[in-house]
Design a protein around this motif. Sequence first.
Motif: not given
Length: 287
Positions: A198-218
Amino acid sequence: MRQAFVPVLTVVVAIFAIWYVAAIFLNSAWAYDKAKRADVTLSTSQLISDTWSQDKPKLPAPHQVGREIWKTTVEKKITSKRSLIYHSWITLSATLLGFAMGTVFGTLLAVGIVYNRTMDMSVMPWVITSQTIPILAVAPMIIVVLNAVGISGLLPKAMISMYLSFFPVVVGMVKGLRSPDLMQLDQMRTWNASSAQTFWRLRLPSSMPYFFTSLKIAMAASLVGAIVGELPTGAVAGLGARLLAGSYYGQTIQIWSALIMAAALAASLVAIIGVVQRVMLRRMGMS
């Protein structure tokens, strides 16, 4: 492209116009003082010319900052202690190390918070509370503690960068990992998927837009942390050192050139993350 270019150009022109006008008002006191001592009367053109050409103005004009950047980048060797490229590289090294550490630490914390209720109830409030402490108060403590155990140089500055950069990663990844709706999670249970699947095939792919947005701020926060980390140490290299030296000797043009260089560096790093984001999300079928 024209629709995107014209508004940006308009804003840039407006900023430069306001900057030039502000330079006249802020530097006019010194111009009038010199004219009074020389017993002369300044015309409008003379006033403008003087306020835009002072050696140590309160607010340097844009062309003065541009000339200083040109002199300290193009006309200086990269290895020169007066080269802005040299100082930018010193700051960039701490920024990237702190950003990498903050990204890994923030991601691991986010996974723990999402999958462990105890961490969610206990760690998350402390993560939020940590950001209420001013970085100018934390930076000297981190440097003193690390120096006491024999750690100096790049790592203390990277630790300060990590302190600022891990928070947006935690918040963004927690939001992203929790973004799949109940129907999607129920579908994974119907397929008898494990928590790891569930983590690798659903949660992690779904989090990518949020992840990259947070990386810009970070990334932007990490650069600020690296510069702040150079201030309490009395560093002789880095953009923070240039700011410190400029403030000691009243070299406002040097201060502004370092600030503009830091802004350009942050914009470049964030733009690189944006490019990676577009490529990866396109390959994942999200854009």
